[in-house]
Design a protein around this motif. Structure first.
Motif, mmCIF file in Angstrom:
data_model
loop_
_atom_site.group_PDB
_atom_site.id
_atom_site.type_symbol
_atom_site.label_atom_id
_atom_site.label_comp_id
_atom_site.label_asym_id
_atom_site.label_seq_id
_atom_site.Cartn_x
_atom_site.Cartn_y
_atom_site.Cartn_z
ATOM 1 N N SER A 1 57.490 15.487 0.707
ATOM 2 C CA SER A 1 57.688 14.135 0.171
ATOM 3 C C SER A 1 56.366 13.379 0.098
ATOM 4 O O SER A 1 55.337 13.840 0.613
ATOM 5 C CB SER A 1 58.690 13.362 1.032
ATOM 6 N N ASP A 2 56.415 12.243 -0.520
ATOM 7 C CA ASP A 2 55.245 11.379 -0.680
ATOM 8 C C ASP A 2 54.872 10.769 0.666
ATOM 9 O O ASP A 2 55.577 9.903 1.179
ATOM 10 C CB ASP A 2 55.567 10.288 -1.700
ATOM 11 N N GLY A 3 53.776 11.228 1.274
ATOM 12 C CA GLY A 3 53.324 10.699 2.556
ATOM 13 C C GLY A 3 54.079 11.212 3.762
ATOM 14 O O GLY A 3 53.861 10.738 4.881
ATOM 15 N N GLY A 4 54.967 12.190 3.585
ATOM 16 C CA GLY A 4 55.777 12.701 4.691
ATOM 17 C C GLY A 4 55.034 13.674 5.585
ATOM 18 O O GLY A 4 53.828 13.919 5.423
ATOM 19 N N LEU A 5 55.758 14.252 6.527
ATOM 20 C CA LEU A 5 55.161 15.228 7.434
ATOM 21 C C LEU A 5 54.585 16.396 6.642
ATOM 22 O O LEU A 5 53.503 16.896 6.945
ATOM 23 C CB LEU A 5 56.221 15.716 8.429
ATOM 24 N N TRP A 6 55.317 16.829 5.616
ATOM 25 C CA TRP A 6 54.790 17.779 4.652
ATOM 26 C C TRP A 6 54.467 16.964 3.397
ATOM 27 O O TRP A 6 55.339 16.708 2.547
ATOM 28 C CB TRP A 6 55.797 18.898 4.380
ATOM 29 N N LYS B 1 48.943 16.116 -0.491
ATOM 30 C CA LYS B 1 47.953 17.081 -0.030
ATOM 31 C C LYS B 1 48.124 18.443 -0.709
ATOM 32 O O LYS B 1 47.414 19.394 -0.392
ATOM 33 C CB LYS B 1 48.034 17.241 1.491
ATOM 34 N N MET B 2 49.086 18.506 -1.627
ATOM 35 C CA MET B 2 49.402 19.771 -2.285
ATOM 36 C C MET B 2 49.091 19.682 -3.768
ATOM 37 O O MET B 2 49.271 18.653 -4.395
ATOM 38 C CB MET B 2 50.877 20.119 -2.074
ATOM 39 N N GLU B 3 48.642 20.762 -4.320
ATOM 40 C CA GLU B 3 48.393 20.861 -5.757
ATOM 41 C C GLU B 3 49.561 21.613 -6.383
ATOM 42 O O GLU B 3 49.820 22.771 -6.046
ATOM 43 C CB GLU B 3 47.085 21.618 -5.989
ATOM 44 N N VAL B 4 50.278 20.949 -7.268
ATOM 45 C CA VAL B 4 51.407 21.569 -7.960
ATOM 46 C C VAL B 4 51.145 21.460 -9.460
ATOM 47 O O VAL B 4 50.990 20.362 -9.988
ATOM 48 C CB VAL B 4 52.749 20.907 -7.596
ATOM 49 N N LYS B 5 51.085 22.598 -10.132
ATOM 50 C CA LYS B 5 50.757 22.608 -11.556
ATOM 51 C C LYS B 5 51.584 23.639 -12.294
ATOM 52 O O LYS B 5 52.108 24.603 -11.707
ATOM 53 C CB LYS B 5 49.267 22.910 -11.778
ATOM 54 N N GLY B 6 51.682 23.428 -13.618
ATOM 55 C CA GLY B 6 52.293 24.410 -14.494
ATOM 56 C C GLY B 6 51.232 25.048 -15.365
ATOM 57 O O GLY B 6 50.296 24.384 -15.824
ATOM 58 N N ILE B 7 51.343 26.339 -15.582
ATOM 59 C CA ILE B 7 50.477 27.075 -16.499
ATOM 60 C C ILE B 7 51.338 27.495 -17.681
ATOM 61 O O ILE B 7 52.371 28.159 -17.501
ATOM 62 C CB ILE B 7 49.866 28.308 -15.820
ATOM 63 N N LEU B 8 50.940 27.096 -18.871
ATOM 64 C CA LEU B 8 51.773 27.292 -20.049
ATOM 65 C C LEU B 8 51.162 28.322 -20.996
ATOM 66 O O LEU B 8 49.960 28.298 -21.273
ATOM 67 C CB LEU B 8 51.954 25.958 -20.782
ATOM 68 N N ASP C 1 49.834 18.951 -14.932
ATOM 69 C CA ASP C 1 49.892 18.385 -13.583
ATOM 70 C C ASP C 1 51.318 17.954 -13.280
ATOM 71 O O ASP C 1 51.934 17.221 -14.065
ATOM 72 C CB ASP C 1 48.956 17.180 -13.466
ATOM 73 N N LEU C 2 51.833 18.391 -12.141
ATOM 74 C CA LEU C 2 53.166 17.985 -11.703
ATOM 75 C C LEU C 2 53.023 17.091 -10.471
ATOM 76 O O LEU C 2 52.352 17.463 -9.502
ATOM 77 C CB LEU C 2 54.024 19.210 -11.374
ATOM 78 N N ASN C 3 53.646 15.931 -10.529
ATOM 79 C CA ASN C 3 53.545 14.943 -9.452
ATOM 80 C C ASN C 3 54.898 14.730 -8.789
ATOM 81 O O ASN C 3 55.950 14.904 -9.409
ATOM 82 C CB ASN C 3 53.016 13.616 -10.011
ATOM 83 N N ILE C 4 54.856 14.327 -7.521
ATOM 84 C CA ILE C 4 56.075 14.102 -6.759
ATOM 85 C C ILE C 4 56.846 12.910 -7.338
ATOM 86 O O ILE C 4 56.275 11.851 -7.588
ATOM 87 C CB ILE C 4 55.764 13.902 -5.257
ATOM 88 N N LYS C 5 58.136 13.099 -7.561
ATOM 89 C CA LYS C 5 58.995 12.041 -8.090
ATOM 90 C C LYS C 5 60.016 11.582 -7.063
ATOM 91 O O LYS C 5 60.379 10.398 -6.997
ATOM 92 C CB LYS C 5 59.729 12.536 -9.345
ATOM 93 N N GLU C 6 60.490 12.504 -6.282
ATOM 94 C CA GLU C 6 61.390 12.242 -5.163
ATOM 95 C C GLU C 6 61.262 13.430 -4.235
ATOM 96 O O GLU C 6 60.610 14.426 -4.598
ATOM 97 C CB GLU C 6 62.834 12.059 -5.644
ATOM 98 N N TYR D 1 53.018 26.701 -9.951
ATOM 99 C CA TYR D 1 52.518 27.107 -8.637
ATOM 100 C C TYR D 1 52.290 25.883 -7.752
ATOM 101 O O TYR D 1 52.089 24.764 -8.227
ATOM 102 C CB TYR D 1 51.220 27.915 -8.763
ATOM 103 N N ALA D 2 52.336 26.131 -6.455
ATOM 104 C CA ALA D 2 51.996 25.109 -5.455
ATOM 105 C C ALA D 2 50.945 25.697 -4.531
ATOM 106 O O ALA D 2 50.980 26.893 -4.203
ATOM 107 C CB ALA D 2 53.226 24.694 -4.660
ATOM 108 N N TYR D 3 50.008 24.835 -4.107
ATOM 109 C CA TYR D 3 48.903 25.279 -3.256
ATOM 110 C C TYR D 3 48.542 24.170 -2.290
ATOM 111 O O TYR D 3 48.353 23.013 -2.690
ATOM 112 C CB TYR D 3 47.698 25.647 -4.125
ATOM 113 N N ASN D 4 48.469 24.520 -1.013
ATOM 114 C CA ASN D 4 48.007 23.574 0.000
ATOM 115 C C ASN D 4 46.691 24.097 0.567
ATOM 116 O O ASN D 4 46.673 25.100 1.290
ATOM 117 C CB ASN D 4 49.042 23.436 1.123
ATOM 118 N N PRO D 5 45.566 23.446 0.257
ATOM 119 C CA PRO D 5 44.266 23.955 0.720
ATOM 120 C C PRO D 5 44.105 23.912 2.234
ATOM 121 O O PRO D 5 43.297 24.661 2.788
ATOM 122 C CB PRO D 5 43.258 23.041 0.019
ATOM 123 N N GLU D 6 44.857 23.034 2.919
ATOM 124 C CA GLU D 6 44.740 22.939 4.371
ATOM 125 C C GLU D 6 45.374 24.129 5.073
ATOM 126 O O GLU D 6 44.818 24.676 6.024
ATOM 127 C CB GLU D 6 45.366 21.630 4.867
#
Length: 254
Positions: free
Chosen positions: A181-186, A190-197, A208-213, A234-239
């Motif tokens: 979630s936005d600002g949540g524990l996860w 901090k995550m990169e979520v994108k679509g490759i077309l 670019d895909l952004n959090i909506k809920e 894809y989703a990617y968390n660099p941490e």
């Protein structure tokens, strides 16, 4: 002949009596998250004799994902448990009469086949020496991603699209089902979520895909022609290094 049969029977009974029931607890934990339990279909466990490959025990982990505060927010000291009686796990009982090297294999999360990851380890099991508590904990990295829009093999008319815009929606959760979630524990930020077309096998670019809920990411792209499209999200968390992918194909008719 009867004496021989009796001797064989005695030896067989003696062998069975010498086998000692030994319990092993196996738990499966999502990387940077909690345990994989009922809410994700559990993790499938197979315990094999390392040498012969014989399956000694198999089943699924059952239970909850565990105590969030204990697992995620409490500094862990040596010997400190991070599971409790309600935490998802699988208890195997092996009848062995001497030390046995076993291979423990897991596949999780079991009910999300496109996201399931395998992990394994090996351990010596000693007769009568139970391995309980947290037990053997195997870690599963990744994210579970489901593309919600467009749908798999959906036929879309170019004329039906307002200004040629298609919205991409994807559900993204941790491997244990924990909420992003936005600002949540996860934290989604901090995550990169994108679509490759791709269209007809040729790359068109990224979205670019952004959090909506909670768990739901979305973004738009403009279509300028018909064809067979492939969308990879894809989703990617660099941490944490967690990654996840889902892919679909759909068709746009001009």
């Amino acid at each position: 002949m009867k004496k021989i049969l009796c001797l064989v029977a005695i030896l067989f009974i003696s062998f069975n009596l010498s086998a000692t029931p030994t319990k092993i607890t196996v738990r499966v934990k999502a990387k940077d998250a909690k345990f994989i339990g009922n809410s994700m279909g559990g993790a499938h466990i197979i315990i094999r004799d390392k040498i012969s490959g014989e399956i000694l025990s198999q089943g699924k982990t059952t239970g909850g994902t565990g105590n969030t505060g204990l697992i995620m927010n409490t500094p862990r000291e040596r010997g400190m448990r991070i599971s409790d009686d309600g935490t998802s796990g699988y208890i195997a009982e092996l009848d062995i009469d001497e030390p046995l090297l076993v291979r423990i294999e897991v596949l999780a999360p079991f009910n999300k086949k496109q996201a399931s990851v395998a992990a394994s380890t090996e351990i010596w099991v000693l007769p009568g020496k139970d391995i309980l508590g947290d037990g053997i904990v195997l870690e599963i990295p990744g994210f579970v991603i489901d593309i919600l829009n467009p749908r798999t093999h959906q036929f879309i008319s170019l004329k039906s699209l307002k200004d040629g815009i298609i919205e991409v929606k994807a559900n993204v959760v941790m491997m244990c089902g924990c909420t992003i979630s936005d600002g949540g524990l996860w934290d989604a930020n901090k995550m990169e979520v994108k679509g490759i077309l791709k269209r007809n096998g040729k790359a068109l670019g990224e979205i670019d895909l952004n959090i909506k809920e909670p768990n739901l990411f979305a973004g738009n792209f403009k279509v300028d022609g018909g064809g067979v499209y492939e969308l990879i999200v894809y989703a990617y968390n660099p941490e944490s290094g967690n990654t996840g992918v889902d892919k679909i194909n759909y068709i746009i008719n001009e």
